[in-house]
Design a protein around this motif. Structure first.
Motif, short mmCIF file in Angstrom:
data_model
loop_
_atom_site.label_atom_id
_atom_site.label_comp_id
_atom_site.label_asym_id
_atom_site.label_seq_id
_atom_site.Cartn_x
_atom_site.Cartn_y
_atom_site.Cartn_z
N SER A 43 17.16 -48.95 -0.13
CA SER A 43 17.81 -48.29 -1.26
C SER A 43 17.26 -46.87 -1.39
CB SER A 43 17.55 -49.06 -2.56
OG SER A 43 18.20 -50.31 -2.51
N TYR A 85 26.48 -50.23 -3.73
CA TYR A 85 26.45 -51.62 -4.19
C TYR A 85 26.16 -51.66 -5.69
CZ TYR A 85 21.31 -51.33 -3.98
OH TYR A 85 19.99 -50.98 -4.18
N VAL A 87 24.43 -53.58 -9.14
CA VAL A 87 23.36 -54.44 -9.61
C VAL A 87 23.53 -54.68 -11.11
CG1 VAL A 87 21.69 -53.67 -7.87
CG2 VAL A 87 21.73 -52.55 -10.11
N THR A 95 15.83 -56.68 -11.51
CA THR A 95 17.19 -56.22 -11.22
C THR A 95 17.83 -57.23 -10.28
OG1 THR A 95 16.54 -53.93 -11.51
CG2 THR A 95 18.53 -54.33 -10.22
N ARG A 96 19.11 -57.57 -10.55
CA ARG A 96 19.81 -58.55 -9.72
C ARG A 96 20.95 -57.87 -8.98
NH1 ARG A 96 19.75 -62.41 -14.64
NH2 ARG A 96 21.78 -61.51 -15.03
N ARG A 97 20.99 -58.04 -7.68
CA ARG A 97 22.11 -57.53 -6.90
C ARG A 97 23.29 -58.46 -7.12
NH1 ARG A 97 22.41 -57.57 -0.70
NH2 ARG A 97 24.60 -57.11 -0.53
N THR A 102 29.29 -55.36 -3.18
CA THR A 102 28.92 -54.39 -2.15
C THR A 102 30.20 -53.77 -1.60
OG1 THR A 102 26.95 -55.65 -1.59
CG2 THR A 102 27.71 -54.06 0.04
N ARG A 138 24.43 -48.25 -7.06
CA ARG A 138 23.31 -47.76 -6.24
C ARG A 138 23.78 -47.53 -4.81
NH1 ARG A 138 18.03 -50.89 -8.66
NH2 ARG A 138 18.30 -50.06 -10.74
#
Length: 160
Positions: A43, A85, A87, A95-97, A102, A138
């Protein structure tokens, strides 16, 4: 004979702002070298001070994001891949993706010396944040070879 004393000033045409007429709500410039690990997604921080989010998205928000990167050590013909992507974020919690959040990846192919490439994404957020959390956009990069470093990054984010 009719004489008018009224003067009218022609209206100035409005110029589009930002990216394709949307106002830029966030921009960041990263000038610190960041080595990329081989075979792993990395990232990219937004700006030299850090932080990763280009923008916060409400459900149904149309947006445009653009990231331009400069690399060294990317052999001619080799490629790095960049993509945006989503989050789910809340301060003080992990933090959760988001699954399915995506966007399509784009290859940046190396050239002799310094390599330059950009990735742009136009989309509409179809995510509703969980209570107390926000949806954030992000950007990350994947290098398939070792010794690749990105030396500069500029990010722009605009939404309606």
């Amino acid at each position: 004979n009719f004489t008018s004393t009224e003067t009218t000033t022609p209206s100035k045409p409005t110029e589009p702002e930002g990216i394709l007429g949307m106002s830029v709500t966030n921009a960041g410039f990263r000038n610190k070298d960041v080595p990329l690990p081989k075979g792993k997604w990395k990232s990219i921080p937004i700006g030299d001070a850090g932080g990763y989010s280009l923008g916060i998205l409400a459900n149904g928000t149309s947006f445009i994001a653009d990231t331009e990167l400069t690399f060294k050590g990317l052999n001619p013909g080799a490629a790095v891949i960049g993509r945006f992507y989503l989050v789910s974020y809340k301060k003080g919690t992990p933090t959760r993706r988001l699954k399915g959040g995506t966007y399509p990846a784009k290859e940046i192919v190396g050239t002799a010396g310094t390599s330059l490439g950009s990735v742009m994404q136009m989309a509409k957020s179809s995510r509703t944040p969980d209570k107390g959390r926000s949806i954030r956009l992000r950007f990350k990069v994947f290098a398939g070879t070792k010794g690749v470093t990105f030396t500069k990054a500029s990010h722009r984010f605009a939404k309606d």
